[in-house]
Write a protein that holds these residues in place. Structure first.
Motif, PDB file in Angstrom:
ATOM      1  N   LEU A 362      48.877  98.987  74.665  1.00 51.56           N
ATOM      2  CA  LEU A 362      49.575 100.189  74.213  1.00 51.56           C
ATOM      3  C   LEU A 362      50.089 100.079  72.774  1.00 51.56           C
ATOM      4  O   LEU A 362      50.356 101.084  72.136  1.00 51.56           O
ATOM      5  CB  LEU A 362      50.736 100.510  75.160  1.00 51.56           C
ATOM      6  N   ARG A 363      50.274  98.876  72.277  1.00 54.78           N
ATOM      7  CA  ARG A 363      50.608  98.638  70.867  1.00 54.78           C
ATOM      8  C   ARG A 363      51.946  99.284  70.477  1.00 54.78           C
ATOM      9  O   ARG A 363      52.043 100.052  69.515  1.00 54.78           O
ATOM     10  CB  ARG A 363      49.471  99.115  69.955  1.00 54.78           C
ATOM     11  N   HIS A 364      52.976  98.944  71.224  1.00 54.81           N
ATOM     12  CA  HIS A 364      54.310  99.469  70.946  1.00 54.81           C
ATOM     13  C   HIS A 364      54.788  99.009  69.567  1.00 54.81           C
ATOM     14  O   HIS A 364      54.416  97.934  69.085  1.00 54.81           O
ATOM     15  CB  HIS A 364      55.301  98.955  71.997  1.00 54.81           C
ATOM     16  N   HIS A 365      55.658  99.817  68.951  1.00 54.54           N
ATOM     17  CA  HIS A 365      56.178  99.429  67.640  1.00 54.54           C
ATOM     18  C   HIS A 365      57.621  99.877  67.476  1.00 54.54           C
ATOM     19  O   HIS A 365      58.067 100.851  68.081  1.00 54.54           O
ATOM     20  CB  HIS A 365      55.302  99.958  66.499  1.00 54.54           C
ATOM     21  N   VAL A 366      58.343  99.110  66.661  1.00 57.69           N
ATOM     22  CA  VAL A 366      59.749  99.379  66.348  1.00 57.69           C
ATOM     23  C   VAL A 366      59.830  99.683  64.861  1.00 57.69           C
ATOM     24  O   VAL A 366      59.423  98.862  64.023  1.00 57.69           O
ATOM     25  CB  VAL A 366      60.653  98.191  66.705  1.00 57.69           C
ATOM     26  N   ALA A 367      60.357 100.865  64.531  1.00 60.08           N
ATOM     27  CA  ALA A 367      60.394 101.318  63.148  1.00 60.08           C
ATOM     28  C   ALA A 367      61.744 101.029  62.506  1.00 60.08           C
ATOM     29  O   ALA A 367      62.781 101.008  63.182  1.00 60.08           O
ATOM     30  CB  ALA A 367      60.100 102.814  63.081  1.00 60.08           C
ATOM     31  N   HIS A 368      61.716 100.817  61.213  1.00 58.90           N
ATOM     32  CA  HIS A 368      62.852 100.667  60.302  1.00 58.90           C
ATOM     33  C   HIS A 368      63.357  99.227  60.221  1.00 58.90           C
ATOM     34  O   HIS A 368      63.489  98.704  59.135  1.00 58.90           O
ATOM     35  CB  HIS A 368      63.986 101.628  60.640  1.00 58.90           C
ATOM     36  N   VAL A 369      63.707  98.608  61.353  1.00 63.54           N
ATOM     37  CA  VAL A 369      64.117  97.191  61.385  1.00 63.54           C
ATOM     38  C   VAL A 369      64.916  96.811  60.143  1.00 63.54           C
ATOM     39  O   VAL A 369      64.580  95.860  59.442  1.00 63.54           O
ATOM     40  CB  VAL A 369      62.905  96.255  61.606  1.00 63.54           C
ATOM     41  N   GLN A 370      66.012  97.522  59.919  1.00 62.19           N
ATOM     42  CA  GLN A 370      66.806  97.277  58.707  1.00 62.19           C
ATOM     43  C   GLN A 370      67.643  96.008  58.825  1.00 62.19           C
ATOM     44  O   GLN A 370      67.624  95.166  57.926  1.00 62.19           O
ATOM     45  CB  GLN A 370      67.715  98.462  58.410  1.00 62.19           C
ATOM     46  N   VAL A 371      68.409  95.894  59.906  1.00 62.80           N
ATOM     47  CA  VAL A 371      69.285  94.726  60.103  1.00 62.80           C
ATOM     48  C   VAL A 371      68.846  94.055  61.399  1.00 62.80           C
ATOM     49  O   VAL A 371      69.010  94.621  62.483  1.00 62.80           O
ATOM     50  CB  VAL A 371      70.764  95.153  60.183  1.00 62.80           C
ATOM     51  N   VAL A 372      68.264  92.863  61.277  1.00 64.41           N
ATOM     52  CA  VAL A 372      67.670  92.202  62.434  1.00 64.41           C
ATOM     53  C   VAL A 372      68.209  90.780  62.544  1.00 64.41           C
ATOM     54  O   VAL A 372      68.082  89.983  61.602  1.00 64.41           O
ATOM     55  CB  VAL A 372      66.126  92.164  62.345  1.00 64.41           C
ATOM     56  N   ASP A 373      68.809  90.472  63.671  1.00 64.68           N
ATOM     57  CA  ASP A 373      69.261  89.113  63.942  1.00 64.68           C
ATOM     58  C   ASP A 373      68.037  88.185  63.907  1.00 64.68           C
ATOM     59  O   ASP A 373      66.993  88.493  64.492  1.00 64.68           O
ATOM     60  CB  ASP A 373      69.913  89.072  65.334  1.00 64.68           C
ATOM     61  N   PRO A 374      68.118  87.035  63.213  1.00 65.61           N
ATOM     62  CA  PRO A 374      66.968  86.130  63.152  1.00 65.61           C
ATOM     63  C   PRO A 374      66.414  85.755  64.515  1.00 65.61           C
ATOM     64  O   PRO A 374      65.204  85.511  64.654  1.00 65.61           O
ATOM     65  CB  PRO A 374      67.529  84.913  62.411  1.00 65.61           C
TER      66      PRO A 374
END
Length: 535
Positions: A362-374
């Motif tokens: 299905l190739r899900h995706h998460v957009a923007h990812v501005q502040v991401v915990d390592p």
């Protein structure tokens, strides 16, 4: 037997510059050969069109993995504040539009920037000075806030100093006249023309539904497709209603299945809707992006209770929704700005991917990812979740430095747009613009991804260790985004691939990194036919 030959140039195939290749042949809407000039020109016939690239670069058409073309096109044709230099310029544009359109009952538009106003909050009084006699509603560039005048507040019966955020917007939006189908069709055609001029041959429309006063664009897409005028390849992301609960989740999923089937049943096949868009949080500057720890209070602000932002969908409901949607073969496209929202998105997708009844690939995706915990950066690759990057935002500029970083504090500010760490971890990358939130020019975004600086700006790079190289960025905006759209015969320049191609005025892989945004598109082809050509 060959329709078109492009020779004498450089070929980027979606992953790399092809060694020794200088020519491409196209026939029947497909690439049929890639090789040297002699090899490719040898198969041309007397009726073949032959184009001398004169050293220019040919590459796959860009696919914008997160964009709002109908919204952007309608706003370009309305009271467009995009590019206003400051508050005074924005107000002058509103005044000119109102004077030029005395017949318009509501003045609607957008594109203003929060950084042009103290605290990011323009007032009704300011707008009254430009238009005192008619209601005005103007979306900010993020589309998470609107600026209204006193007349609009009176019509809505709302109380505000002039800026409404997130769900507050609905108080006024409910009273704005709906866009007509003709207005949406005109907006879509203008958007398509504009995007083709930037080398964009396909996209994922990130909201197929009603949002912020813009109507559902479904009928506009179907109308343009039925008239044979939709040249782009489009995947629509069906809007998942905010506030969905356990009580109505089954009905929401059933409605999404019905809407997908209706769109798939229309002839044409260039507009499909196998994706669901979930907006999980807001934006940092209004303290609505979902954070694991409270925002830092601005200096001198008695802000009251600690604020950690929003989760528009309860995390438990989101996990169950992801499982049910994946069982119904929907790709999920999740808006996640804050570190908590990114984690909630990954948790939900992890549950869907672990479900034995989920549809495959299905190739899900998460957009923007501005502040991401390592710790969450490291989860993308093992889960097979694509990071959908809006790279133009990943730099020091006024909004970042005045309205974002001060609210986050040093630790979270160091987690900003971790493109380099995502790439090094093996995560799949796609790229998009979020236009009309920001410019849809892929080359400007690629420059920022590579330099972490605003094109033409004089501020230092933002976390330079998080830069990616030109090849990686080009691949994300072509092959990576085509993959998200399940366009497996697109995003490539190889025999058998779709002849959706772009010719740039120079080799972007050879110019200095701080000149990438100055590279221009000379020719855009879809199915081997020109849809835009520089005069």
């Amino acid at each position: 037997m060959i329709d078109l030959v492009l020779y004498g140039g450089v070929v980027f195939d979606g992953e790399q510059r092809v060694p020794g290749a200088s020519a491409v042949a196209v026939d029947g809407g497909r690439v049929v050969a890639v090789g040297t000039d002699d090899e490719v020109r040898a198969i041309a016939g007397p009726a073949s069109e032959v184009v001398d690239l004169a050293g220019r670069l040919v590459l796959p058409g860009f696919t914008d993995a997160h964009v709002h073309p109908v919204q952007g096109g309608v706003e370009r044709l309305g009271c467009d504040l995009t590019g206003a230099l400051d508050a005074a310029d924005a107000l002058a544009r509103v005044r000119r539009f109102a004077q030029a359109h005395p017949e318009v009952a509501w003045i609607v538009g957008g594109g203003w920037l929060k950084e042009h106003f103290p605290g990011g909050l323009p007032t009704a009084v300011e707008l009254d000075g430009a238009v005192p006699d008619r209601p005005v509603m103007l979306r900010d560039n993020s589309h998470h806030a609107v600026w209204v005048n006193s007349a609009a507040l009176r019509v809505a019966g709302a109380q505000s100093a002039g800026t409404l955020h997130e769900e507050e917007m609905d108080q006024v939006v409910a009273h704005v006249p709906a866009e007509s189908l003709d207005e949406q069709v005109s907006g879509l055609l203008e958007a398509q023309r504009y995007l083709h001029s930037l080398g964009v041959t396909g996209w994922q429309d990130a909201i197929i539904g009603d949002y912020a006063g813009h109507g559902d664009p479904t009928e506009a897409y179907l109308a343009v497709q039925a008239r044979g005028l939709l040249t782009a390849r489009v995947v629509g992301a069906l809007w998942f209603p905010r506030g969905t609960s356990d009580d109505n989740l089954a009905d929401v999923v059933a409605d999404l299945v019905r809407r997908r089937a209706r769109i798939a049943g229309e002839p044409g096949g260039r507009f499909l809707a196998g994706t669901v868009k979930v907006m999980q949080d807001g934006v940092v500057e209004s303290r609505t992006a979902g954070m694991s720890e409270p925002y830092v209070d601005p200096p001198g602000c008695a802000c009251g209770e600690p604020v950690t932002g929003l989760s528009y969908v309860d995390p438990a409901v989101l996990r169950e929704a992801a499982v049910r949607l994946a069982r119904n073969a929907f790709q999920l496209h999740v808006h996640a700005i804050g570190d908590r929202a990114v984690r909630e998105a990954l948790d939900a997708l992890e549950a869907a991917l672990a479900d034995p009844d989920a549809a495959p690939d299905l190739r899900h995706h998460v957009a923007h990812v501005q502040v991401v915990d390592p710790r969450d950066v490291a989860r993308f690759a093992p889960l097979g979740v694509t990071a959908n990057l809006q790279a133009l935002w990943a730099c020091h500029e006024q909004a970042m430095d005045e309205l974002n970083i001060p609210l986050l504090g040093p630790l979270r500010a160091s987690w900003h747009y971790p493109f380099g760490d995502l790439a090094r971890s093996g995560a799949a990358l796609a790229m998009g613009s979020d236009w009309p939130v920001s410019s849809p020019d892929p080359l400007a975004a690629i420059e920022v991804a590579v330099t972490r600086r605003e094109p033409g700006g004089d501020r230092p790079p933002l976390l330079p260790d998080q830069a990616i190289d030109v090849r990686t960025a080009l691949s994300a905006y072509t092959l990576g985004s085509a993959r998200v759209n399940h366009l497996d015969d697109g995003g490539r320049v190889a025999p058998g691939a779709l002849a959706d191609l772009v010719v740039l005025d120079r080799d972007v892989l050879a110019v200095p990194n701080d000149e990438i945004a100055a590279v221009r598109v000379d020719l855009t082809l879809v199915d081997g036919r020109p849809v835009w050509e520089r005069s």
